[in-house]
Write an enzyme that holds these catalytic residues in place. Structure first.
Site, PDB file in Angstrom:
ATOM      1  N   LYS A   1       2.182   0.435  32.324  1.00  0.00           N
ATOM      2  CA  LYS A   1       2.011   1.542  33.119  1.00  0.00           C
ATOM      3  C   LYS A   1       0.764   2.227  33.773  1.00  0.00           C
ATOM      4  O   LYS A   1       0.647   2.681  34.718  1.00  0.00           O
ATOM      5  CB  LYS A   1       2.527   2.839  32.085  1.00  0.00           C
TER       6      LYS A   1
ATOM      7  N   GLY B   1      16.608   1.965  38.665  1.00  0.00           N
ATOM      8  CA  GLY B   1      16.826   2.685  37.123  1.00  0.00           C
ATOM      9  C   GLY B   1      17.617   3.888  37.269  1.00  0.00           C
ATOM     10  O   GLY B   1      17.349   4.876  36.593  1.00  0.00           O
TER      11      GLY B   1
ATOM     12  N   ARG C   1      20.152   5.913  34.233  1.00  0.00           N
ATOM     13  CA  ARG C   1      20.187   6.263  33.077  1.00  0.00           C
ATOM     14  C   ARG C   1      18.766   7.370  33.137  1.00  0.00           C
ATOM     15  O   ARG C   1      18.126   7.023  34.042  1.00  0.00           O
ATOM     16  CB  ARG C   1      20.186   5.442  31.979  1.00  0.00           C
TER      17      ARG C   1
ATOM     18  N   SER D   1       3.335   6.548  32.952  1.00  0.00           N
ATOM     19  CA  SER D   1       3.610   7.123  31.742  1.00  0.00           C
ATOM     20  C   SER D   1       2.049   7.657  31.317  1.00  0.00           C
ATOM     21  O   SER D   1       1.180   7.124  31.379  1.00  0.00           O
ATOM     22  CB  SER D   1       4.154   6.219  30.600  1.00  0.00           C
TER      23      SER D   1
ATOM     24  N   TYR E   1       3.065  -2.265  27.212  1.00  0.00           N
ATOM     25  CA  TYR E   1       3.780  -1.099  27.817  1.00  0.00           C
ATOM     26  C   TYR E   1       2.895  -0.454  28.483  1.00  0.00           C
ATOM     27  O   TYR E   1       2.842  -0.194  29.654  1.00  0.00           O
ATOM     28  CB  TYR E   1       4.638  -0.399  26.863  1.00  0.00           C
TER      29      TYR E   1
ATOM     30  N   GLU F   1      -2.208   9.532  43.980  1.00  0.00           N
ATOM     31  CA  GLU F   1      -2.112  10.667  42.873  1.00  0.00           C
ATOM     32  C   GLU F   1      -1.477  10.189  41.982  1.00  0.00           C
ATOM     33  O   GLU F   1      -0.241   9.707  41.827  1.00  0.00           O
ATOM     34  CB  GLU F   1      -1.735  12.291  43.466  1.00  0.00           C
ATOM     35  N   THR F   2      -1.781  10.565  40.564  1.00  0.00           N
ATOM     36  CA  THR F   2      -0.928  10.398  39.553  1.00  0.00           C
ATOM     37  C   THR F   2      -0.449  12.040  38.956  1.00  0.00           C
ATOM     38  O   THR F   2      -1.102  12.637  38.634  1.00  0.00           O
ATOM     39  CB  THR F   2      -1.337   9.829  38.143  1.00  0.00           C
TER      40      THR F   2
HETATM   41  P1  NAP Z   1      16.050   4.908  29.882  1.00  0.00           P
HETATM   42  O1  NAP Z   1      16.746   5.962  29.961  1.00  0.00           O
HETATM   43  O2  NAP Z   1      16.137   3.873  29.065  1.00  0.00           O
HETATM   44  O3  NAP Z   1      16.781   4.162  31.492  1.00  0.00           O
HETATM   45  C1  NAP Z   1      16.045   2.881  31.775  1.00  0.00           C
HETATM   46  C2  NAP Z   1      16.709   2.395  33.242  1.00  0.00           C
HETATM   47  O4  NAP Z   1      15.961   1.265  33.568  1.00  0.00           O
HETATM   48  C3  NAP Z   1      18.142   2.313  33.322  1.00  0.00           C
HETATM   49  O5  NAP Z   1      18.649   2.722  34.463  1.00  0.00           O
HETATM   50  C4  NAP Z   1      18.120   0.849  33.398  1.00  0.00           C
HETATM   51  O6  NAP Z   1      19.358   0.207  33.845  1.00  0.00           O
HETATM   52  C5  NAP Z   1      16.962   0.520  34.193  1.00  0.00           C
HETATM   53  N1  NAP Z   1      16.531  -0.807  33.852  1.00  0.00           N
HETATM   54  C6  NAP Z   1      16.223  -1.549  32.499  1.00  0.00           C
HETATM   55  N2  NAP Z   1      15.859  -2.710  33.034  1.00  0.00           N
HETATM   56  C7  NAP Z   1      15.929  -2.942  34.362  1.00  0.00           C
HETATM   57  C8  NAP Z   1      16.086  -3.943  35.344  1.00  0.00           C
HETATM   58  N3  NAP Z   1      15.641  -5.331  34.945  1.00  0.00           N
HETATM   59  N4  NAP Z   1      16.229  -3.807  36.595  1.00  0.00           N
HETATM   60  C9  NAP Z   1      16.623  -2.478  36.957  1.00  0.00           C
HETATM   61  N5  NAP Z   1      16.937  -1.667  36.289  1.00  0.00           N
HETATM   62  C10 NAP Z   1      16.757  -1.799  34.903  1.00  0.00           C
HETATM   63  O7  NAP Z   1      14.509   5.152  30.436  1.00  0.00           O
HETATM   64  P2  NAP Z   1      13.891   6.453  30.922  1.00  0.00           P
HETATM   65  O8  NAP Z   1      13.702   7.325  29.797  1.00  0.00           O
HETATM   66  O9  NAP Z   1      14.649   7.065  32.083  1.00  0.00           O
HETATM   67  O10 NAP Z   1      12.579   5.586  31.824  1.00  0.00           O
HETATM   68  C11 NAP Z   1      12.440   5.840  33.037  1.00  0.00           C
HETATM   69  C12 NAP Z   1      11.120   5.457  33.565  1.00  0.00           C
HETATM   70  O11 NAP Z   1      10.233   6.375  33.122  1.00  0.00           O
HETATM   71  C13 NAP Z   1      10.592   4.213  32.756  1.00  0.00           C
HETATM   72  O12 NAP Z   1       9.751   3.270  33.781  1.00  0.00           O
HETATM   73  C14 NAP Z   1       9.810   4.493  31.711  1.00  0.00           C
HETATM   74  O13 NAP Z   1       8.806   3.579  31.291  1.00  0.00           O
HETATM   75  C15 NAP Z   1       9.229   5.589  32.354  1.00  0.00           C
HETATM   76  N6  NAP Z   1       8.860   6.730  31.233  1.00  0.00           N
HETATM   77  C16 NAP Z   1       9.587   7.346  30.316  1.00  0.00           C
HETATM   78  C17 NAP Z   1       9.235   8.052  29.332  1.00  0.00           C
HETATM   79  C18 NAP Z   1      10.098   8.870  28.412  1.00  0.00           C
HETATM   80  O14 NAP Z   1       9.658   9.362  27.460  1.00  0.00           O
HETATM   81  N7  NAP Z   1      11.451   8.665  28.465  1.00  0.00           N
HETATM   82  C19 NAP Z   1       8.029   8.537  29.391  1.00  0.00           C
HETATM   83  C20 NAP Z   1       7.056   7.910  30.155  1.00  0.00           C
HETATM   84  C21 NAP Z   1       7.508   7.182  31.140  1.00  0.00           C
HETATM   85  P3  NAP Z   1      20.657  -0.196  33.354  1.00  0.00           P
HETATM   86  O15 NAP Z   1      20.983   0.719  32.194  1.00  0.00           O
HETATM   87  O16 NAP Z   1      21.752  -0.179  34.406  1.00  0.00           O
HETATM   88  O17 NAP Z   1      20.325  -1.716  32.737  1.00  0.00           O
END
Ligand code: NAP
Length: 247
Positions: free
Chosen positions: A159, A13, A16, A142, A155, A237-238
């Site tokens: 997490k 991932g 992005r 998360s 979700y 740890e988290t």
């Molecule tokens: P994001 O901007 O939506 O980006 C998601 C990333 O995951 C993209 O690079 C996408 O790749 C990749 N992805 C999706 N499906 C995939 C698959 N099947 N195989 C491999 N890659 C895949 O998300 P983000 O906000 O950066 O979140 C990143 C992580 O942090 C996630 O696990 C999310 O649950 C966690 N998180 C986010 C937040 C928040 O507020 N944003 C909060 C807590 C936790 P492509 O574009 O190439 O498909």
């Protein structure tokens, strides 16, 4: 900050959001970074370009974590470089909806990408880390996995599951010099949260003592720390990076 020279890092991932910022931050400390993507090849190349332009070292790789084939792809990367030191499992999706409206397909997809995907990636990475007796695995959990959130049952389950995965793997591989930790971000400005309505944003901000949404770079700083040599005594740890939303 921390010296990651000669380290090889895979970021799933990485195309992005938090993965992108983590890839750039790891490379800034000297790591060679493999920027993983599923569908966003151009976005991953842009990230690799940003890293190269800053004098860092990067490549891109299609790493779709929804299939166990990702293990072969990660093993191939480790073999080609003769090492794999750092895994950041940031690939993730969110599909929201109240439980009574949640479709089986949504449930399965969330588990396939967020939970199983991180386990597959960890398994492949740990295999090569074992030989080197050094490794850093960082799983993106998360705040929602700890607090729960109406409309995010599935979700949140994925997490929360990652916290259990991190603790179990930490116990399994500590003796091999491999640490496994989770990061639990609060609400971070990325594509994932961009779809929030103003009302939802206001509700979130009311619950965040720091009074703002976090940036991907603030999460990436935690990734770099956990990836460092200096974090060798931190495992299972988290790390909460959430503006005080949950403490
Ligand atoms: P994001 O901007 O939506 O980006 C998601 C990333 O995951 C993209 O690079 C996408 O790749 C990749 N992805 C999706 N499906 C995939 C698959 N099947 N195989 C491999 N890659 C895949 O998300 P983000 O906000 O950066 O979140 C990143 C992580 O942090 C996630 O696990 C999310 O649950 C966690 N998180 C986010 C937040 C928040 O507020 N944003 C909060 C807590 C936790 P492509 O574009 O190439 O498909």
């Amino acid at each position: 900050m921390f010296d990651l020279k000669s380290r090889v890092a895979v970021v799933t991932g990485g195309s992005r959001g938090i993965g992108r910022a983590s890839a750039i931050a790891l490379a800034a400390q000297g790591a060679h970074v493999v920027v993983g993507y599923a569908s966003g090849e151009a976005a991953a190349q842009e990230v690799a370009g940003v890293i190269s332009a800053a004098g860092g070292s990067a490549e891109t790789a299609r790493l779709d974590v929804s299939s166990s084939d990702v293990e072969k792809a990660i093993a191939e990367i480790a073999k080609r470089h003769g090492r794999l030191d750092i895994l950041v499992a940031s690939a993730g999706i969110s599909i929201d909806g109240l439980l009574l409206r949640l479709k089986d397909d949504d449930f399965n997809q969330l588990f396939a990408v967020n939970l199983k995907g991180a386990v597959y990636s960890s398994r492949a990475a740990i295999k090569s880390m074992m030989r080197a007796r050094f490794g850093r695995v960082i799983l993106l959990s998360s705040v929602v996995g700890e607090m729960g959130n109406a409309g995010q049952t599935a979700y949140a389950a994925t997490k929360a599951g990652l916290v259990g995965v991190a603790k179990s793997l930490a116990r399994e591989y500590a003796s091999r010099g491999i640490t496994v930790n989770a990061i639990a971000p609060g609400f971070v400005e990325t594509d994932m949260t961009r779809a929030l309505t103003d009302e939802q944003r206001k509700g979130i901000l009311d619950a965040v003592p720091v009074g703002r949404i976090g940036s991907a770079e603030e999460i990436a700083a935690g990734v770099v720390y956990l990836a460092s040599e200096e974090a060798g005594y931190v495992t299972g740890e988290t790390l909460r990076i959430n503006g005080g939303m949950y403490m």
